[in-house]
Design a protein around this motif. Structure first.
Motif, PDB file in Angstrom:
ATOM      1  N   ASP A  73       0.813  -1.215   0.000  1.00  0.00           N
ATOM      2  CA  ASP A  73       0.000   0.000   0.000  1.00  0.00           C
ATOM      3  C   ASP A  73       0.847   1.265   0.000  1.00  0.00           C
ATOM      4  O   ASP A  73       0.457   2.283  -0.575  1.00  0.00           O
ATOM      5  CB  ASP A  73      -0.933   0.011   1.214  1.00  0.00           C
ATOM      6  N   GLN A  74       2.022   1.212   0.638  1.00  0.00           N
ATOM      7  CA  GLN A  74       2.868   2.401   0.696  1.00  0.00           C
ATOM      8  C   GLN A  74       3.295   2.831  -0.711  1.00  0.00           C
ATOM      9  O   GLN A  74       3.177   3.979  -1.108  1.00  0.00           O
ATOM     10  CB  GLN A  74       4.092   2.090   1.555  1.00  0.00           C
ATOM     11  N   PHE A  90       1.911   1.923  -3.542  1.00  0.00           N
ATOM     12  CA  PHE A  90       0.682   2.268  -4.250  1.00  0.00           C
ATOM     13  C   PHE A  90       0.348   3.741  -3.986  1.00  0.00           C
ATOM     14  O   PHE A  90       0.078   4.515  -4.903  1.00  0.00           O
ATOM     15  CB  PHE A  90      -0.429   1.338  -3.754  1.00  0.00           C
ATOM     16  N   ASN A  91       0.410   4.140  -2.695  1.00  0.00           N
ATOM     17  CA  ASN A  91       0.116   5.537  -2.330  1.00  0.00           C
ATOM     18  C   ASN A  91       1.102   6.507  -2.962  1.00  0.00           C
ATOM     19  O   ASN A  91       0.716   7.579  -3.432  1.00  0.00           O
ATOM     20  CB  ASN A  91       0.148   5.703  -0.807  1.00  0.00           C
ATOM     21  N   ILE A  92       2.374   6.136  -2.964  1.00  0.00           N
ATOM     22  CA  ILE A  92       3.391   7.041  -3.511  1.00  0.00           C
ATOM     23  C   ILE A  92       3.115   7.327  -4.993  1.00  0.00           C
ATOM     24  O   ILE A  92       3.035   8.484  -5.419  1.00  0.00           O
ATOM     25  CB  ILE A  92       4.807   6.452  -3.328  1.00  0.00           C
ATOM     26  N   VAL A  93       2.926   6.263  -5.771  1.00  0.00           N
ATOM     27  CA  VAL A  93       2.731   6.448  -7.214  1.00  0.00           C
ATOM     28  C   VAL A  93       1.442   7.223  -7.474  1.00  0.00           C
ATOM     29  O   VAL A  93       1.404   8.158  -8.289  1.00  0.00           O
ATOM     30  CB  VAL A  93       2.721   5.083  -7.948  1.00  0.00           C
ATOM     31  N   LYS A  94       0.387   6.845  -6.715  1.00  0.00           N
ATOM     32  CA  LYS A  94      -0.910   7.499  -6.894  1.00  0.00           C
ATOM     33  C   LYS A  94      -0.809   8.995  -6.583  1.00  0.00           C
ATOM     34  O   LYS A  94      -1.274   9.834  -7.347  1.00  0.00           O
ATOM     35  CB  LYS A  94      -1.918   6.829  -5.958  1.00  0.00           C
ATOM     36  N   TRP A  95      -0.135   9.332  -5.469  1.00  0.00           N
ATOM     37  CA  TRP A  95      -0.113  10.736  -5.052  1.00  0.00           C
ATOM     38  C   TRP A  95       0.884  11.570  -5.848  1.00  0.00           C
ATOM     39  O   TRP A  95       0.708  12.785  -5.962  1.00  0.00           O
ATOM     40  CB  TRP A  95       0.096  10.834  -3.549  1.00  0.00           C
ATOM     41  N   GLU A 120       4.762  23.674   4.258  1.00  0.00           N
ATOM     42  CA  GLU A 120       3.831  23.641   5.373  1.00  0.00           C
ATOM     43  C   GLU A 120       3.300  22.209   5.497  1.00  0.00           C
ATOM     44  O   GLU A 120       3.127  21.521   4.504  1.00  0.00           O
ATOM     45  CB  GLU A 120       2.674  24.622   5.111  1.00  0.00           C
ATOM     46  N   GLY A 121       3.030  21.742   6.700  1.00  0.00           N
ATOM     47  CA  GLY A 121       2.506  20.391   6.899  1.00  0.00           C
ATOM     48  C   GLY A 121       3.592  19.342   6.715  1.00  0.00           C
ATOM     49  O   GLY A 121       4.774  19.659   6.493  1.00  0.00           O
ATOM     50  N   ASP A 122       3.184  18.062   6.819  1.00  0.00           N
ATOM     51  CA  ASP A 122       4.174  16.979   6.690  1.00  0.00           C
ATOM     52  C   ASP A 122       3.677  15.916   5.712  1.00  0.00           C
ATOM     53  O   ASP A 122       3.641  14.740   6.008  1.00  0.00           O
ATOM     54  CB  ASP A 122       4.500  16.368   8.046  1.00  0.00           C
ATOM     55  N   MET A 123       3.251  16.404   4.550  1.00  0.00           N
ATOM     56  CA  MET A 123       2.672  15.491   3.543  1.00  0.00           C
ATOM     57  C   MET A 123       3.683  14.423   3.100  1.00  0.00           C
ATOM     58  O   MET A 123       3.347  13.256   2.980  1.00  0.00           O
ATOM     59  CB  MET A 123       2.204  16.286   2.315  1.00  0.00           C
ATOM     60  N   GLY A 124       4.931  14.842   2.852  1.00  0.00           N
ATOM     61  CA  GLY A 124       5.957  13.901   2.383  1.00  0.00           C
ATOM     62  C   GLY A 124       6.183  12.797   3.401  1.00  0.00           C
ATOM     63  O   GLY A 124       6.266  11.612   3.054  1.00  0.00           O
ATOM     64  N   LYS A 125       6.232  13.169   4.676  1.00  0.00           N
ATOM     65  CA  LYS A 125       6.503  12.196   5.734  1.00  0.00           C
ATOM     66  C   LYS A 125       5.426  11.107   5.773  1.00  0.00           C
ATOM     67  O   LYS A 125       5.705   9.941   5.984  1.00  0.00           O
ATOM     68  CB  LYS A 125       6.557  12.929   7.071  1.00  0.00           C
ATOM     69  N   LYS A 126       4.161  11.532   5.543  1.00  0.00           N
ATOM     70  CA  LYS A 126       3.069  10.558   5.563  1.00  0.00           C
ATOM     71  C   LYS A 126       3.228   9.512   4.463  1.00  0.00           C
ATOM     72  O   LYS A 126       2.780   8.373   4.602  1.00  0.00           O
ATOM     73  CB  LYS A 126       1.728  11.282   5.412  1.00  0.00           C
ATOM     74  N   LEU A 127       3.836   9.905   3.367  1.00  0.00           N
ATOM     75  CA  LEU A 127       4.048   8.953   2.266  1.00  0.00           C
ATOM     76  C   LEU A 127       5.353   8.180   2.443  1.00  0.00           C
ATOM     77  O   LEU A 127       5.636   7.238   1.696  1.00  0.00           O
ATOM     78  CB  LEU A 127       4.103   9.699   0.934  1.00  0.00           C
ATOM     79  N   GLY A 128       6.164   8.584   3.415  1.00  0.00           N
ATOM     80  CA  GLY A 128       7.473   7.946   3.590  1.00  0.00           C
ATOM     81  C   GLY A 128       8.528   8.595   2.713  1.00  0.00           C
ATOM     82  O   GLY A 128       9.567   7.999   2.422  1.00  0.00           O
TER      83      GLY A 128
END
Lengths: 339, 394
Positions: free
Chosen positions: A235-236, A238-243, A280-288
């Protein structure tokens, strides 16, 4: 001696039984080897085709460049594997490639039974027909009894049969292995009609001996949402490519391009753009990933509109007014918000 | 029971040791195969890949252009039918190719040995050209560079009277039964004629053995056959009507169609394999000792009798075994068909069907079994023939 050999054989077989799927995530594996392995076509102008130096370009290749930029901060950390339509899913499922970005249609059978996950769409297509002008055909409805050239291993074979069955018309398929053979067959008269996704028809038409001798019929007989595909069960990744794909589409919507991105990063007060660019925020961190994941992808590869204009527009397929326009401009491309 | 008492310990008895070793080996092999199978299925399930034979009974949702003996109805026929159509089409091109390659190969092989310098050089040139170019390249060359551009489009088809040639294929009139009794009479006449031919041939042979005089038994028999068929047609009327091909909007319809991909594939497989068979034939003939040629020449046999009665029967013993390999090669090379759009098992089954169902493992395994079986059947049939032509030593 005999027993010695037997023991060796038994140990070897036991070794086989011990192999099981590894638990390493795709992101870790990709970081460890230092590049992303990306499955593309054997050569389709506008989508993924190598130039005379072997460098791939195209809207499908750009997805892989963008993911590499997001993961490594360097869009060139990607290697391409050219695949035929038949080989592509096995290559992905077996781990030979990390992303399949090869004008692949999203269908239920593929999504549910092949161990794959479709992320989102980077080009929305539809199947069409190209005929020799000399036949004087104006509509697909006039094609009863025609021989139709088609490439094996694609969803077009099914759409073609469905369409002709629905309209009680007969046809004879002439099925070739590669896109080039299909074009040769049509060009030399092995069939009356060539069918494929409309974007491909436009690309193939430019490569005919006499492009003016063929016309593309107006009808579109199917929905072909094309997009990058990853293995199921991670899933990780999958999320990276999708986002990454969502990020370049959002950038297009917010008018963030490779040209103005540095300017915006320094000056913008728009919180949406700030979150996208990682200030701003930590969007990258959430995706790893690192905070500037989307910044790198957009800076190095461009937003969706830049990708489209660079690769697909030269085929004569204009984006304005087509389904590939943003939802806010009459198309269907709609990326969820980055927040 | 009357023999000396067995004093060897059981674990040293070679017979028992042999049985144990075999049993252990079989157990290990069976365990290995089941483990591989279970492992594969488990791994595929873990990756979310569904696997099973259920798809065979599903309806195949795509079209098939060429299937002369098995009916394919779009929307009704299942994947299993597609599988059989694939096998059928592979067998058709293989049999046609084997027959033609044998005839052409023998002709070229004998030409190569001709005392005429020009004829023998033509044969050498043929062999060296066709044998040294990859067959896939030859296929693409004939199909895309020769037949497709040089033959006319359907609207300008060559020929007439029901026989047409264009770049989509060869079109022939199709026999249709219109009068059942005439048709029965026709086949009956043929059956009687063939029986008569066989009997006359036997009589002629016997006469030759007894008196040394030759009698044209086959010729007389054939005349009889023709007369019988003509008589049946006169009494009962024509045995068939013909449905002739006519030009539709795009293509010729009605009649028999031999599609160009089949023709191109057959042509390239034939010319390619014939080059190898020709070399087998030459090798076989050259292996017959010179004394045999001279002895037959001394008896006053003509060149054709010399070849047919003395040299070739002896040469066959050497020709047949390597030619079996060529037949198998031809069958396997037919799998390149997909490059020129012929619908063989590889194109239909591991191509279209595999893509539609995603059942890669099962579909590839089934295809492997088909080729294995076809090769084994060809080998068995030819090995029986080989036994017949081999030297029977007394």
């Amino acid at each position: 001696m005999k027993t010695g050999k037997l023991i060796v054989a038994a140990v070897a077989l036991f070794g086989l039984s011990a192999t099981a799927a590894s638990a390493v995530t795709t992101l870790d594996a990709v970081k460890a080897k230092g590049h992303i392995q990306c499955g593309v076509t054997t050569g389709l102008a506008g989508f993924s085709a190598p130039d005379d130096k072997g460098v791939y370009s195209g809207i499908d290749a750009d997805v892989c460049y963008a993911v590499a930029a997001a993961v490594f901060g360097d869009k060139n950390k990607v290697k391409f594997t050219p695949l035929t339509a038949k080989e592509r899913f096995t290559a992905l499922a077996s781990g030979e490639i990390d992303i399949l970005s090869r004008n692949t249609t999203h269908t239920l059978t593929r999504d549910a039974s092949l161990g794959l996950n479709f992320t989102y769409y980077n080009y929305i297509d539809g199947q069409g027909f190209m005929v020799k002008k000399a036949l004087g055909v104006k509509s697909v409805k006039e094609l009863d009894g025609a021989k139709i050239c088609i490439q094996a291993g694609t969803t077009t074979e099914l759409n073609l049969a469905d369409y002709f069955r629905t309209n009680s018309m007969k046809f004879q398929p002439v099925v070739y292995d590669t896109s080039i053979q299909t074009r040769e067959g049509f060009d030399k008269g092995a069939c009356d009609v060539l069918t494929s996704d409309k974007s491909q028809l436009a690309a193939i038409r430019t490569e005919l001996k006499d492009p003016k001798s063929a016309v593309i019929l107006p009808e579109t007989i199917s929905k072909e949402p094309l997009g990058p595909v990853v293995r199921q069960g991670d899933d990780q990744w999958f999320n990276i490519v999708k986002w990454v794909l969502f990020a370049v589409i959002n950038a297009d919507e917010m008018d963030v391009s490779s040209k103005n991105i540095d300017d915006l990063k320094a000056k913008t007060t728009n919180p949406n753009i700030k979150r996208l660019l990682g200030t701003e925020g930590d969007m990258g961190k959430k995706l790893g990933l690192s905070a500037d994941w989307a910044y790198n992808a957009i800076k190095q590869v461009g937003n969706y509109d830049e990708m489209y204009t660079r690769n697909v527009a030269p085929l004569g397929l204009s984006r304005a007014g087509s389904v590939n326009a943003l939802w806010s401009k009459g198309g269907v491309l709609y990326a969820p918000p980055i927040r | 029971m009357a023999g000396p008492k067995n004093t060897v310990a059981w674990h040293r008895n070679p017979l028992i040791r042999g049985i144990i070793a075999q049993a252990v080996l079989i157990a290990v092999v069976v365990w290995g195969i089941t483990t591989i199978y279970a492992n594969t299925v488990a791994n595929m399930e873990a990756r979310g890949i569904q696997i099973g034979f259920d798809f065979l009974s599903e309806v195949a949702p795509f079209g098939i252009a060429f299937s002369p003996f098995i009916d394919f109805n779009l929307g009704e026929s299942t994947y299993l039918t597609v599988f059989f159509i694939g096998i059928q089409n592979t067998i058709i091109v293989s049999i046609l190719g084997i027959i033609a390659a044998t005839i052409l190969g023998f002709a070229i092989g004998i030409m190569r040995l001709s005392p005429n310098w020009f004829i023998s050089k033509i044969a050498t040139f043929y062999i060296e050209t066709f044998r040294n170019i990859p067959v896939l390249l030859q296929m693409m060359f004939w199909n895309f560079a020769i037949f497709l551009p040089l033959l006319p489009l359907p609207r300008q088809s060559l020929g007439g009277g029901g026989f047409f040639l264009n770049n989509r294929g060869v079109y022939l009139p199709k026999p249709v039964i219109e009068n059942a009794s005439a048709n029965t009479a026709f086949w009956l006449a043929i059956a009687i004629g063939i029986a008569a031919m066989y009997i006359l041939h036997k009589i002629a042979l016997k006469r030759q053995e007894q008196t040394g005089k030759t009698m044209p038994g086959k010729l007389v028999g054939f005349g009889l056959l023709a007369a019988l068929v003509a008589l049946a047609a006169m009494i009962f009327g024509a045995p068939f009507g013909f449905s002739t091909p006519v030009l539709g909007t795009f293509n010729l319809t009605g009649g028999i169609e031999i599609p160009l991909p089949l023709f191109s594939l057959w042509f390239s497989l034939t010319t390619y394999t014939a080059a190898f068979i020709a070399e087998n034939v030459r090798g076989g003939i050259e292996a017959v000792t010179k004394g045999q040629w001279e002895a037959a020449g001394a008896l006053g046999l003509s060149r054709s009798n010399l070849l047919n009665l003395v040299v070739i029967p002896q040469a066959m013993r050497i020709i047949v075994p390597p030619t079996i390999s060529q037949y198998l090669n031809l069958t396997k090379n037919s799998s390149l068909a997909t490059a020129i759009a012929y619908e063989d098992i590889v194109a239909l089954w591991t191509g279209t069907s595999l893509n539609q169902t995603g059942q890669a493992l099962i579909i590839v395994a089934m295809t492997v079994v088909v080729y294995e079986l076809l090769s084994l059947l060809t080998s068995i049939a030819l090995n029986i023939y080989n036994k017949r032509v081999q030297l029977v030593e007394r």
